[in-house]
Write a protein that holds these residues in place. Sequence first.
Motif, mmCIF file in Angstrom:
data_model
loop_
_atom_site.group_PDB
_atom_site.id
_atom_site.type_symbol
_atom_site.label_atom_id
_atom_site.label_comp_id
_atom_site.label_asym_id
_atom_site.label_seq_id
_atom_site.Cartn_x
_atom_site.Cartn_y
_atom_site.Cartn_z
ATOM 1 N N GLN A 1 41.405 33.823 37.999
ATOM 2 C CA GLN A 1 40.115 32.416 38.564
ATOM 3 C C GLN A 1 40.466 32.189 36.220
ATOM 4 O O GLN A 1 39.977 32.890 35.220
ATOM 5 C CB GLN A 1 39.206 33.732 37.977
ATOM 6 C CG GLN A 1 37.574 33.178 37.607
ATOM 7 C CD GLN A 1 36.751 34.953 38.102
ATOM 8 O OE1 GLN A 1 37.075 35.347 37.277
ATOM 9 N NE2 GLN A 1 35.494 34.057 37.060
ATOM 10 N N SER B 1 39.105 42.561 37.421
ATOM 11 C CA SER B 1 39.670 41.480 36.622
ATOM 12 C C SER B 1 39.680 41.984 35.422
ATOM 13 O O SER B 1 39.963 42.654 34.744
ATOM 14 C CB SER B 1 38.343 41.030 36.911
ATOM 15 O OG SER B 1 38.123 39.982 35.884
ATOM 16 N N VAL C 1 36.751 41.189 45.982
ATOM 17 C CA VAL C 1 37.532 42.264 44.067
ATOM 18 C C VAL C 1 37.625 43.170 44.043
ATOM 19 O O VAL C 1 36.438 43.698 43.689
ATOM 20 C CB VAL C 1 37.065 40.403 43.794
ATOM 21 C CG1 VAL C 1 37.686 40.831 42.421
ATOM 22 C CG2 VAL C 1 36.822 39.170 43.837
ATOM 23 N N LEU D 1 42.199 38.116 39.293
ATOM 24 C CA LEU D 1 41.654 38.938 40.449
ATOM 25 C C LEU D 1 42.651 39.269 41.462
ATOM 26 O O LEU D 1 43.533 38.778 41.802
ATOM 27 C CB LEU D 1 40.284 37.957 40.891
ATOM 28 C CG LEU D 1 39.622 37.194 40.381
ATOM 29 C CD1 LEU D 1 38.715 36.385 41.048
ATOM 30 C CD2 LEU D 1 39.231 37.678 39.612
#
Length: 345
Positions: free
Chosen positions: A202, A220, A217, A208
Amino acid sequence: MLYRRSVPLVAALVLFGTIWMAGAGSAMAAVTHRIQLPHQGSGLDFDDMTYAPSLHRVLVPAAQSGALALINPARQTLGEWRHIVPSGQGADHDDAGTTSADSGDGLVFASDHKDEAIVAVNPHGGQVVARAKLASGPDIIRYVKPLDQVWVTEPETHEIQRFKATAGAHPSLRLLGAISLPKGSPELLAVDAAHYAVYANQRPATTLKISLRSLQVVASWPNSCQRDQGLALAPARNLLFVGCREGKVVALDTAQNGKEVSHAAVGAGVDLIAWNPHLQHLYAPGARSATLSVLKLTAHDQLQKVATVPTAKHAHCVATDDQNHAYVCDPRHAAIIVYRDHKTD
């Protein structure tokens, strides 16, 4: 018979580049060779390349030509399936052509930019046997083996569409659904079958983790890139490598919540990267530096540069096979530069 049409290897142009060995204090002469695709003209806007173990071929989507090229690693010869998708004029692959491919379940899958679709190809003859419409323009195609699904990233709509492929007498591609992702993703995908996960970047600086159980997801991770690009996996080492456009690669520990364990400077303009598990080497081409950086992963998970191989301007994508070759795309000349790697101490 694997190919519909075969063309001879063109390797008359040999690059007598200088490979700088890290720490050696001097340069040693080395040779890479070039495989010319039969689509020279204004060049080919390459993007993604993959190795298909079941076919023993490197898959090279030939961009706006609408063809899929296949390299035999053992013989270094070239075959081609022509017109699997509509071709286009010029170097803008967003209008037509194919720029990503993968294989699985007895089929080869490729993107179709003109019709915003995915096609399935019979590898025994090169015929398109199924196709499916996408919600928006495709970027990367990956076969997700743990689920026996084909995933397609679509950055414009920030989602991944999932398909079930069926080979046999009645081949088909059936849409299963889509995974919505945060704005700024996805493009590249790395499939971690051992840990039942898929990774995507991302932008500008986050990676992710997508669970193959929940299809959501679940983590992160910061990756310290100014702009993250390519992804490569060393699953046996629990490492995910991220390529940074500014000229860096980062190693994240997937078993420690994406903790950064190493990084190394490489040539500027990094896009795709590739991992060689046999040599424990990572390949990072720099499109601006016109180099391929070869990095060794030490026993302590540190990345050390062992060679810098001259390539070409705009050479931004790379793949590797099971015979220690690194294949670097040369868009301007519609060619593939092949570097034969070796074990380093």
